[in-house]
Design a protein around this motif. Structure first.
Motif, mmCIF file in Angstrom:
data_model
loop_
_atom_site.group_PDB
_atom_site.id
_atom_site.type_symbol
_atom_site.label_atom_id
_atom_site.label_comp_id
_atom_site.label_asym_id
_atom_site.label_seq_id
_atom_site.Cartn_x
_atom_site.Cartn_y
_atom_site.Cartn_z
ATOM 1 N N VAL A 47 0.852 -1.186 0.000
ATOM 2 C CA VAL A 47 0.000 0.000 0.000
ATOM 3 C C VAL A 47 0.889 1.238 0.000
ATOM 4 O O VAL A 47 1.749 1.392 0.861
ATOM 5 C CB VAL A 47 -0.935 0.033 1.227
ATOM 6 N N VAL A 48 0.692 2.092 -0.997
ATOM 7 C CA VAL A 48 1.439 3.343 -1.101
ATOM 8 C C VAL A 48 0.422 4.472 -1.256
ATOM 9 O O VAL A 48 -0.456 4.403 -2.121
ATOM 10 C CB VAL A 48 2.406 3.326 -2.295
ATOM 11 N N VAL A 49 0.541 5.494 -0.411
ATOM 12 C CA VAL A 49 -0.352 6.650 -0.473
ATOM 13 C C VAL A 49 0.495 7.889 -0.752
ATOM 14 O O VAL A 49 1.445 8.174 -0.028
ATOM 15 C CB VAL A 49 -1.146 6.832 0.833
ATOM 16 N N GLU A 50 0.154 8.613 -1.807
ATOM 17 C CA GLU A 50 0.885 9.815 -2.178
ATOM 18 C C GLU A 50 -0.106 10.952 -2.428
ATOM 19 O O GLU A 50 -1.290 10.726 -2.641
ATOM 20 C CB GLU A 50 1.705 9.591 -3.452
ATOM 21 N N ASN A 62 -5.270 12.542 -3.525
ATOM 22 C CA ASN A 62 -4.658 11.312 -3.035
ATOM 23 C C ASN A 62 -4.523 10.317 -4.181
ATOM 24 O O ASN A 62 -5.449 10.151 -4.982
ATOM 25 C CB ASN A 62 -5.522 10.673 -1.943
ATOM 26 N N LEU A 63 -3.391 9.677 -4.250
ATOM 27 C CA LEU A 63 -3.183 8.545 -5.147
ATOM 28 C C LEU A 63 -2.827 7.359 -4.261
ATOM 29 O O LEU A 63 -1.785 7.356 -3.598
ATOM 30 C CB LEU A 63 -2.058 8.821 -6.137
ATOM 31 N N VAL A 64 -3.726 6.371 -4.203
ATOM 32 C CA VAL A 64 -3.535 5.188 -3.368
ATOM 33 C C VAL A 64 -3.294 3.994 -4.285
ATOM 34 O O VAL A 64 -4.156 3.654 -5.103
ATOM 35 C CB VAL A 64 -4.751 4.938 -2.455
ATOM 36 N N LEU A 65 -2.140 3.373 -4.155
ATOM 37 C CA LEU A 65 -1.782 2.217 -4.980
ATOM 38 C C LEU A 65 -1.731 0.983 -4.094
ATOM 39 O O LEU A 65 -1.051 0.970 -3.056
ATOM 40 C CB LEU A 65 -0.432 2.443 -5.652
ATOM 41 N N ILE A 66 -2.464 -0.051 -4.497
ATOM 42 C CA ILE A 66 -2.589 -1.278 -3.713
ATOM 43 C C ILE A 66 -2.163 -2.454 -4.578
ATOM 44 O O ILE A 66 -2.670 -2.619 -5.695
ATOM 45 C CB ILE A 66 -4.033 -1.478 -3.224
ATOM 46 N N GLU A 138 -6.334 11.237 -18.831
ATOM 47 C CA GLU A 138 -5.084 11.842 -19.287
ATOM 48 C C GLU A 138 -3.965 11.830 -18.255
ATOM 49 O O GLU A 138 -2.789 11.848 -18.631
ATOM 50 C CB GLU A 138 -5.342 13.284 -19.732
ATOM 51 N N GLU A 139 -4.296 11.823 -16.972
ATOM 52 C CA GLU A 139 -3.243 11.957 -15.955
ATOM 53 C C GLU A 139 -2.938 10.647 -15.235
ATOM 54 O O GLU A 139 -1.764 10.318 -15.010
ATOM 55 C CB GLU A 139 -3.643 13.025 -14.933
ATOM 56 N N VAL A 140 -3.968 9.919 -14.874
ATOM 57 C CA VAL A 140 -3.734 8.690 -14.106
ATOM 58 C C VAL A 140 -2.848 7.695 -14.853
ATOM 59 O O VAL A 140 -1.971 7.076 -14.231
ATOM 60 C CB VAL A 140 -5.074 8.050 -13.682
ATOM 61 N N PRO A 141 -3.020 7.497 -16.169
ATOM 62 C CA PRO A 141 -2.121 6.555 -16.848
ATOM 63 C C PRO A 141 -0.646 6.877 -16.637
ATOM 64 O O PRO A 141 0.171 5.982 -16.394
ATOM 65 C CB PRO A 141 -2.531 6.680 -18.318
ATOM 66 N N GLY A 142 -0.287 8.145 -16.715
ATOM 67 C CA GLY A 142 1.104 8.524 -16.490
ATOM 68 C C GLY A 142 1.539 8.318 -15.053
ATOM 69 O O GLY A 142 2.681 7.914 -14.785
ATOM 70 N N TRP A 143 0.650 8.602 -14.112
ATOM 71 C CA TRP A 143 1.000 8.405 -12.698
ATOM 72 C C TRP A 143 1.343 6.953 -12.411
ATOM 73 O O TRP A 143 2.301 6.667 -11.682
ATOM 74 C CB TRP A 143 -0.147 8.856 -11.808
ATOM 75 N N VAL A 144 0.556 6.026 -12.935
ATOM 76 C CA VAL A 144 0.784 4.619 -12.588
ATOM 77 C C VAL A 144 1.933 4.005 -13.383
ATOM 78 O O VAL A 144 2.709 3.211 -12.855
ATOM 79 C CB VAL A 144 -0.509 3.788 -12.716
ATOM 80 N N THR A 145 2.058 4.365 -14.663
ATOM 81 C CA THR A 145 3.173 3.805 -15.433
ATOM 82 C C THR A 145 4.504 4.357 -14.934
ATOM 83 O O THR A 145 5.532 3.678 -14.990
ATOM 84 C CB THR A 145 3.020 4.096 -16.935
ATOM 85 N N HIS A 146 4.505 5.586 -14.439
ATOM 86 C CA HIS A 146 5.717 6.184 -13.874
ATOM 87 C C HIS A 146 6.175 5.432 -12.628
ATOM 88 O O HIS A 146 7.326 5.560 -12.212
ATOM 89 C CB HIS A 146 5.434 7.651 -13.528
ATOM 90 N N ARG A 147 5.270 4.654 -12.053
ATOM 91 C CA ARG A 147 5.590 3.884 -10.854
ATOM 92 C C ARG A 147 5.725 2.387 -11.159
ATOM 93 O O ARG A 147 5.632 1.564 -10.261
ATOM 94 C CB ARG A 147 4.550 4.155 -9.776
ATOM 95 N N GLY A 148 5.882 2.070 -12.417
ATOM 96 C CA GLY A 148 6.196 0.705 -12.800
ATOM 97 C C GLY A 148 5.013 -0.192 -13.087
ATOM 98 O O GLY A 148 5.186 -1.385 -13.337
#
Length: 275
Positions: A47-50, A62-66, A138-148
């Protein structure tokens, strides 16, 4: 030539030679170059919260990655998770999504990641400077791909978030799964107007999933709703018109108790299609 003339000519040659060999003045130093933006480190925790800046929404969100515990996060497929009204992206942690995702993977489901972000006003644009759908596209795809991770290929929403997920699916015919839980849908303009969200009837008609079921009929949709939910009549109407692959109506209300109970089924539905 006189002695005076020789002396003057020699002085001129010396001056000319000095002018030819003198280095030009050094240029004025310019502003220091800005350092390149640092790339976020790959995900190292389930879990990563940014906090990230959304230009589409004009605010930080908030961007929460699980990701499932014990599974490398790199290159996992991604499902968007859209929260309900009055909540934010962190609500999926309270609902137990990390544990449900890990349990499903341990039972044999192929792993995927969930990306939850903050939204508002039924995940549609109501002012010129706040457009949640543009953020998703437009934004979320870049946020998640930037994190692998991979670009989102599925969407899941609860209540207002289900409205948003179905609206998102209209623009994404390539989605592999769309899960709507307790979808906050409106059968008439007076019902929608009472929420004090939509600018006018025309905007509601353009955004309301119930009025665009023909665009959603070929999408891989799963629908869950409690029989005591105030939106159950609208959800049944959606089920009849859109004919989702899964229509699960069972005991329950519009609350955390119901959402926690059906969450494992939703995770399995998405997991069976996204990978």
């Amino acid at each position: 030539m006189s002695r005076r003339g020789l002396l003057l000519g020699g002085a001129a040659l010396l001056m000319t030679g000095s002018a030819c060999t003198t280095a030009p003045p050094a240029p004025e130093p310019g502003p220091p170059a800005e350092p390149p933006p640092s790339a976020p480190a790959p995900l190292t925790a389930p879990v990563v919260v940014e906090r990230v800046r959304s230009a589409a929404r004009g605010t930080d969100v908030n961007l929460v990655l699980i990701t499932p515990e014990g599974v490398p996060a790199a290159d996992l497929p991604v499902c968007l998770a859209l929260h309900g009204r009055g909540a934010n992206a962190r609500v999926f942690l309270d609902l137990g999504l990390p544990a449900a995702l890990t349990a499903a993977v341990r039972s044999g489901m192929k792993p995927f990641a969930v990306a939850a972000v903050d939204g508002d006003h039924y995940w549609v644009r109501t002012t010129s400077d706040d457009d949640p759908q543009r953020m998703l596209r437009e934004e979320v795809p870049g946020w998640v791909t930037h994190r692998g991770l991979r670009e989102p290929s599925a969407a899941f929403g609860i209540s207002m978030g289900a409205f948003g997920a179905l609206r998102y699916a209209r623009d994404r015919p390539d989605l592999k799964a769309v899960a709507a839980c307790s979808a906050a849908l409106f059968v008439s303009w007076p019902d929608a107007k009472s929420r004090k969200v939509f600018r006018d009837q025309a905007q509601w008609e353009a955004e309301e999933p119930l009025r665009h079921t023909d665009e959603l009929r070929d999408r891989p949709i799963g629908l869950w709703c409690g029989n005591s939910d105030p939106f159950v009549a609208a959800d049944r109407k959606f089920s009849q018109a859109a004919k989702p692959e899964v229509s699960a109506f069972s005991a329950g209300a519009h609350n955390d108790t119901y959402w926690k109970r059906v969450l494992p089924d939703i995770v399995k539905f998405v997991g069976a299609k996204i990978t």
